[in-house]
Design an enzyme around this catalytic site. Structure first.
Site, PDB file in Angstrom:
ATOM      1  N   HIS A  40      41.476  60.777  25.895  1.00  8.38           N
ATOM      2  CA  HIS A  40      42.628  61.559  26.340  1.00  8.38           C
ATOM      3  C   HIS A  40      42.178  62.430  27.506  1.00  8.38           C
ATOM      4  O   HIS A  40      41.254  63.233  27.361  1.00  8.38           O
ATOM      5  CB  HIS A  40      43.174  62.410  25.183  1.00  8.38           C
ATOM      6  CG  HIS A  40      43.792  61.576  24.100  1.00  8.38           C
ATOM      7  ND1 HIS A  40      43.630  61.825  22.762  1.00  8.38           N
ATOM      8  CD2 HIS A  40      44.580  60.466  24.205  1.00  8.38           C
ATOM      9  CE1 HIS A  40      44.312  60.910  22.066  1.00  8.38           C
ATOM     10  NE2 HIS A  40      44.881  60.064  22.920  1.00  8.38           N
TER      11      HIS A  40
ATOM     12  N   GLU B 113      41.400  66.288  27.491  1.00  9.86           N
ATOM     13  CA  GLU B 113      40.428  66.814  26.540  1.00  9.86           C
ATOM     14  C   GLU B 113      39.037  66.817  27.184  1.00  9.86           C
ATOM     15  O   GLU B 113      38.131  66.078  26.768  1.00  9.86           O
ATOM     16  CB  GLU B 113      40.471  65.978  25.244  1.00  9.86           C
ATOM     17  CG  GLU B 113      41.855  66.059  24.588  1.00  9.86           C
ATOM     18  CD  GLU B 113      42.047  65.124  23.393  1.00  9.86           C
ATOM     19  OE1 GLU B 113      41.110  64.408  23.009  1.00  9.86           O
ATOM     20  OE2 GLU B 113      43.175  65.128  22.858  1.00  9.86           O
TER      21      GLU B 113
ATOM     22  N   HIS C  37      37.197  63.742  20.704  1.00  6.55           N
ATOM     23  CA  HIS C  37      38.494  64.288  21.127  1.00  6.55           C
ATOM     24  C   HIS C  37      38.432  65.807  20.988  1.00  6.55           C
ATOM     25  O   HIS C  37      37.414  66.366  20.581  1.00  6.55           O
ATOM     26  CB  HIS C  37      39.610  63.746  20.218  1.00  6.55           C
ATOM     27  CG  HIS C  37      39.915  62.304  20.430  1.00  6.55           C
ATOM     28  ND1 HIS C  37      41.010  61.879  21.120  1.00  6.55           N
ATOM     29  CD2 HIS C  37      39.256  61.181  20.041  1.00  6.55           C
ATOM     30  CE1 HIS C  37      41.024  60.557  21.160  1.00  6.55           C
ATOM     31  NE2 HIS C  37      39.972  60.100  20.509  1.00  6.55           N
TER      32      HIS C  37
ATOM     33  N   GLU D 169      36.621  65.621  16.335  1.00  6.64           N
ATOM     34  CA  GLU D 169      37.654  66.476  16.935  1.00  6.64           C
ATOM     35  C   GLU D 169      37.049  67.850  17.188  1.00  6.64           C
ATOM     36  O   GLU D 169      36.788  68.612  16.256  1.00  6.64           O
ATOM     37  CB  GLU D 169      38.866  66.595  16.001  1.00  6.64           C
ATOM     38  CG  GLU D 169      39.666  65.311  15.839  1.00  6.64           C
ATOM     39  CD  GLU D 169      40.646  65.051  16.995  1.00  6.64           C
ATOM     40  OE1 GLU D 169      40.669  65.839  17.968  1.00  6.64           O
ATOM     41  OE2 GLU D 169      41.385  64.042  16.907  1.00  6.64           O
TER      42      GLU D 169
HETATM   43 ZN    ZN Z   1      42.492  63.159  21.756  1.00 10.89          ZN
END
Ligand code: ZN
Length: 220
Positions: free
Chosen positions: A36, A39, A138, A196
Site C-alpha cells: 500500500h 504506508e 503494512h 502491521e
Molecule cells: Zn496496508
C-alpha cells in the site's frame, strides 16, 4: 546483496528486489513492503533491514533473504494505497474467495483477479523463489498493530512478538477476499506474516521495535 528488477508497475516503474547470495541449502525468507503506497513505514523498515544485512555477513548467510521494499511503486510515488489503476493489490490475488467489489472503494480488488502487473510480478517471484517464510509489511491506525498470520505461521508470529511486543492475531477483524495472505498462507500453506506497524509511530520506533523481530525469522 544484489538488486534486480522483477517486473514493472502500471506506470512502468521498476519493482525491485534485493537478495543475499542464494545458497541452495538455505531457506528463502521473503520480505515485502509498500504493498500500500500510503504506508511508507513498511518501505523504510525494509530498507533499514537491507542496510543491516549488507553490513552483517553472519546474518546474511543465515538465509536466502529476498526483500522487495516497494511492491507498489506508483502508489508510493503519490502516497496512495492503490496502484495506478486504482486497484488494491492486497485484494487482487487469485484466491477462491476473490470477489468483484466496488471500483470506488479503496479496497477495490480489480475487475478480475491477477489483473495487475504488480500482482503478476509478485506471483512469479514466489513461484520462482519458493520461500519458506513470507513477511508482508503494512501499517495500521488505532493501536491495531499486530503480527497477523496466515497458514502454518503461529510459531513464527509468536517469536516475532517476543521481540516487538505486538499481539499475535489470526484474523485482522474484517474479511479480506483476494488478499496476499489468503493466496500464500491459507491456500498455499506458506507460513505468512502480515506485520502491521503502528501508523502513529515514527520510522525510528518501528525499526527499533522490529529489527530483532525480522532477525528472528532466520531461526529454525
Ligand atoms: Zn496496508
Amino acid at each position: 546483496m544484489r538488486t534486480s528488477t522483477i517486473g514493472k508497475s502500471v506506470q512502468k516503474r521498476p519493482i525491485r528486489i534485493t537478495a543475499s547470495p542464494q545458497n541452495p541449502k538455505s531457506r528463502t525468507i521473503l520480505i515485502l513492503g509498500g504493498f500500500h503506497g500510503d504506508e511508507p513505514k513498511s518501505v523504510h523498515l525494509c530498507e533499514r533491514f537491507i542496510e543491516l544485512i549488507e553490513t552483517d555477513p553472519a546474518l546474511q548467510s543465515r538465509a536466502n533473504w529476498i526483500i522487495a521494499p516497494r511492491i507498489n511503486p506508483d502508489g508510493y510515488q503519490i502516497r496512495n494505497r492503490r496502484n495506478a489503476n486504482k486497484v488494491d493489490l492486497n485484494r487482487n490475488f487469485p484466491t477462491k474467495n476473490w470477489t468483484l467489489g466496488n471500483p470506488r472503494s479503496r479496497m477495490f480488488g480489480g475487475h478480475k483477479p491477477k489483473s495487475e502487473p504488480e500482482t503478476k510480478a509478485i506471483i512469479q517471484l514466489i513461484e520462482r523463489s519458493n520461500p519458506a517464510v513470507i513477511v508482508t509489511i503494512h501499517s495500521i491506525s488505532n493501536n491495531r498493530f499486530c503480527n497477523n498470520y496466515d497458514g502454518p505461521a503461529k510459531r513464527i508470529a509468536t517469536r516475532m512478538s517476543l521481540a516487538n511486543n505486538y499481539p499475535v492475531t489470526e484474523s485482522i477483524g474484517y474479511p479480506t477476499p483476494g488478499s496476499f495472505g489468503n493466496w500464500t498462507g491459507v491456500e498455499r500453506r506458506i507460513p505468512t506474516i502480515t506485520l502491521e506497524l503502528p501508523s502513529q509511530s515514527s520510522h525510528k520506533e518501528c525499526w527499533q521495535k522490529n529489527k530483532d523481530a525480522l532477525i528472528s525469522l532466520a531461526l529454525r
